[in-house]
Scaffold this motif. Structure first.
Motif, PDB file in Angstrom:
ATOM      1  N   LEU A 177       0.828  -1.206   0.000  1.00  0.00           N
ATOM      2  CA  LEU A 177       0.000   0.000   0.000  1.00  0.00           C
ATOM      3  C   LEU A 177       0.864   1.259   0.000  1.00  0.00           C
ATOM      4  N   GLU A 178       1.933   1.245   0.763  1.00  0.00           N
ATOM      5  CA  GLU A 178       2.826   2.407   0.783  1.00  0.00           C
ATOM      6  C   GLU A 178       3.437   2.651  -0.594  1.00  0.00           C
ATOM      7  N   ALA A 179       3.848   1.573  -1.250  1.00  0.00           N
ATOM      8  CA  ALA A 179       4.440   1.716  -2.585  1.00  0.00           C
ATOM      9  C   ALA A 179       3.407   2.223  -3.587  1.00  0.00           C
ATOM     10  N   LEU A 180       2.185   1.708  -3.508  1.00  0.00           N
ATOM     11  CA  LEU A 180       1.134   2.155  -4.420  1.00  0.00           C
ATOM     12  C   LEU A 180       0.768   3.614  -4.169  1.00  0.00           C
ATOM     13  N   GLU A 181       0.675   4.001  -2.922  1.00  0.00           N
ATOM     14  CA  GLU A 181       0.344   5.397  -2.614  1.00  0.00           C
ATOM     15  C   GLU A 181       1.404   6.343  -3.164  1.00  0.00           C
ATOM     16  N   ARG A 182       2.667   5.966  -3.012  1.00  0.00           N
ATOM     17  CA  ARG A 182       3.734   6.809  -3.564  1.00  0.00           C
ATOM     18  C   ARG A 182       3.649   6.860  -5.085  1.00  0.00           C
ATOM     19  N   GLY A 183       3.482   5.701  -5.697  1.00  0.00           N
ATOM     20  CA  GLY A 183       3.470   5.632  -7.151  1.00  0.00           C
ATOM     21  C   GLY A 183       2.272   6.306  -7.786  1.00  0.00           C
ATOM     22  N   LEU A 184       1.144   6.307  -7.081  1.00  0.00           N
ATOM     23  CA  LEU A 184      -0.087   6.873  -7.635  1.00  0.00           C
ATOM     24  C   LEU A 184      -0.335   8.308  -7.173  1.00  0.00           C
ATOM     25  N   GLY A 185       0.557   8.829  -6.359  1.00  0.00           N
ATOM     26  CA  GLY A 185       0.403  10.203  -5.898  1.00  0.00           C
ATOM     27  C   GLY A 185      -0.670  10.380  -4.849  1.00  0.00           C
ATOM     28  N   LEU A 186      -0.974   9.320  -4.111  1.00  0.00           N
ATOM     29  CA  LEU A 186      -1.970   9.406  -3.045  1.00  0.00           C
ATOM     30  C   LEU A 186      -1.312   9.843  -1.746  1.00  0.00           C
ATOM     31  N   GLN A 187      -2.100  10.417  -0.874  1.00  0.00           N
ATOM     32  CA  GLN A 187      -1.599  10.796   0.438  1.00  0.00           C
ATOM     33  C   GLN A 187      -1.194   9.547   1.210  1.00  0.00           C
ATOM     34  N   ALA A 188      -0.109   9.625   1.947  1.00  0.00           N
ATOM     35  CA  ALA A 188       0.331   8.489   2.750  1.00  0.00           C
ATOM     36  C   ALA A 188      -0.753   8.102   3.746  1.00  0.00           C
ATOM     37  N   GLY A 189      -1.068   6.816   3.804  1.00  0.00           N
ATOM     38  CA  GLY A 189      -2.105   6.335   4.707  1.00  0.00           C
ATOM     39  C   GLY A 189      -3.511   6.488   4.182  1.00  0.00           C
ATOM     40  N   ALA A 190      -3.658   6.824   2.894  1.00  0.00           N
ATOM     41  CA  ALA A 190      -4.994   7.052   2.330  1.00  0.00           C
ATOM     42  C   ALA A 190      -5.844   5.788   2.318  1.00  0.00           C
ATOM     43  N   VAL A 191      -5.195   4.633   2.206  1.00  0.00           N
ATOM     44  CA  VAL A 191      -5.914   3.356   2.126  1.00  0.00           C
ATOM     45  C   VAL A 191      -5.788   2.631   3.461  1.00  0.00           C
ATOM     46  N   GLY A 192      -6.921   2.335   4.077  1.00  0.00           N
ATOM     47  CA  GLY A 192      -6.909   1.591   5.326  1.00  0.00           C
ATOM     48  C   GLY A 192      -6.914   0.100   5.074  1.00  0.00           C
TER      49      GLY A 192
END
Length: 434
Positions: A177-192
């Motif tokens: 999830l951390e890698a996807l958030e970084r790669g997709l430009g999402l805020q860190a911790g956006a996905v629970g």
């Protein structure tokens, strides 16, 4: 660290291949048709569920009206798009396609405002055999969704991880999830994330400690809930299929240990599903009679005995489901699974009846307690102390959260002020009143 937000009364699971943007509305429509076919009025519904107070016409009518209103307005509170048991084993290409299609439907629902208040996906377990497939589905789904919405996610979006047996599996999901958030430009911790406990190893660790807290800690602040899977759990204990049920003593013991492990963490515990579904035993022209067909159509094509047998089957399943929902509520577990749209009337009926029937006694005890400045008191034969006061306050807070009554009604029955109720602290209320 993510905030855990609203606590739903249920989570509805449905196969990813079936998900559409208007899934919640369709489920609500099917639930209403089942209610119309098998409990067309308050008396029939109260008799089917068998809840206490059902012989009180005013009480039964109040519950029935609330169920109808709920099914029309917000039939599903939390929906999980399932790539595991509710989806099955499919070819790589087929699951790739369903992951992308489901994501596009979520994006469409986000634009239409048709999604339920809470939403997520359940991926496959992160076992050596399934880990690659599970993470690929997660990647395809999130990447497609973010592209389709220009970076927006449904509020409180979560990923449910099944069959967790070790902290390393949770850590692997968090890393992904951390890698996807970084790669997709999402805020860190956006996905629970949510953890499913379906094995003894996830309840009690090899050293005898409570394993669930370590599993949640491995989520690094993302874990919003733990879901108990009773059927895999009982199977793993060698309990034969005929005796695997939600209220089996082995499940009761596991739930109690999970409650202890999660106490004070703010992480919700969700009960599992009732696996006896409210579906008719006789069908009309190949279509299910009842949930998919109204009572008039059914009566025109089935014998009177068959119609009655269908009604008995649905009512029996409703009563079982409502009883198991009520059992969970008495044990402090306010959330569970639903697997079929016709289960929704029983879920909401049981929840609303539980809170509404408890209002008179809870209100009297709380008022009496507050009137005497939180000294130990007795109402009838029940002795109350300060710890009980917090429990009485919690009853009204949970009743409002569940939609059983409004905040205004809770204030009237409890004689609290809005500020006192929202403080969620009995000690603070008493301190301010002295």
């Amino acid at each position: 660290m993510m905030t855990h937000g609203r606590a739903p009364v249920h989570t509805v699971y449905g196969g990813a291949h079936l998900f559409r943007a208007d899934a919640a509305q369709k489920l609500g429509g099917l639930a209403l048709r089942a209610l119309e076919a098998y409990a067309p009025d308050a008396s029939a519904f109260a008799g089917a569920l068998g809840f206490p107070g059902g012989d009180d016409e005013a009480f039964a009518t109040a519950v029935y009206r609330q169920v109808l209103e709920k099914l029309r307005r917000e039939p599903v509170e939390d929906l999980r798009i399932d790539f595991e048991d509710g989806y099955g084993v499919r070819s790589e290409g087929e699951e790739d396609g369903h992951a992308e299609a489901a994501a596009r439907e979520v994006a469409r629902g986000l634009g239409l405002g048709s999604l339920p208040p809470m939403l997520g996906i359940r991926v496959k377990a992160l076992t050596p055999e399934l880990c690659g497939r599970s993470l690929r589905t997660l990647d395809l789904f999130l990447s497609t969704l973010v592209e389709a919405t220009s970076g927006a996610l449904p509020m409180g979006f979560v990923v449910t991880l099944p069959k967790v047996s070790a902290p390393g599996q949770v850590e692997a999901l968090v890393d992904a999830l951390e890698a996807l958030e970084r790669g997709l430009g999402l805020q860190a911790g956006a996905v629970g994330l949510e953890i499913m406990v379906e094995t003894p190893e996830a309840v009690v660790g090899p050293d005898g400690s409570l394993a669930a807290r370590r599993l949640c800690a491995a989520g690094r602040g993302r874990c919003a809930a733990v879901h108990f899977g009773p059927y895999d759990y009982t199977a793993s204990l060698g309990i034969m299929a005929a005796h695997q049920r939600l209220d089996h003593p082995a499940c009761e013991a596991a739930r109690e240990l999970l409650q202890v492990a999660l106490a004070g963490t703010g992480i919700r515990l969700s009960d599992g599903p009732t696996n006896v579904l409210p579906v008719p035993v006789h069908r009309v022209g190949g279509a299910a009679a009842g949930a998919a067909a109204g009572a008039v159509t059914e009566g025109a094509t089935l014998t009177e005995a068959q119609v009655e047998e269908n009604r008995g089957a649905v009512h029996g399943a409703w009563r079982l489901h409502a009883g198991q929902v009520r059992r969970a509520l008495t044990q402090g577990i306010t959330q569970g699974w639903d697997l079929h749209p016709a289960q929704l009337p029983a879920r909401y009926g049981a929840v609303y009846a539980f809170y509404l029937e408890g209002v008179p006694a809870a209100g009297e005890r709380l008022r009496n307690f507050l009137d005497r400045a939180a000294q130990a008191t007795r109402v009838g034969v029940v002795f109350d102390d300060a710890a009980t006061g917090q429990g009485l306050l919690g009853f009204f807070l949970r009743g409002v959260a569940a939609g059983a009554f409004t905040e205004a009604e809770a204030l009237r029955w409890s004689t609290l002020t809005p500020e006192e109720l929202r403080s969620q602290s009995f000690a603070r209320i008493v301190g301010a009143r002295r």
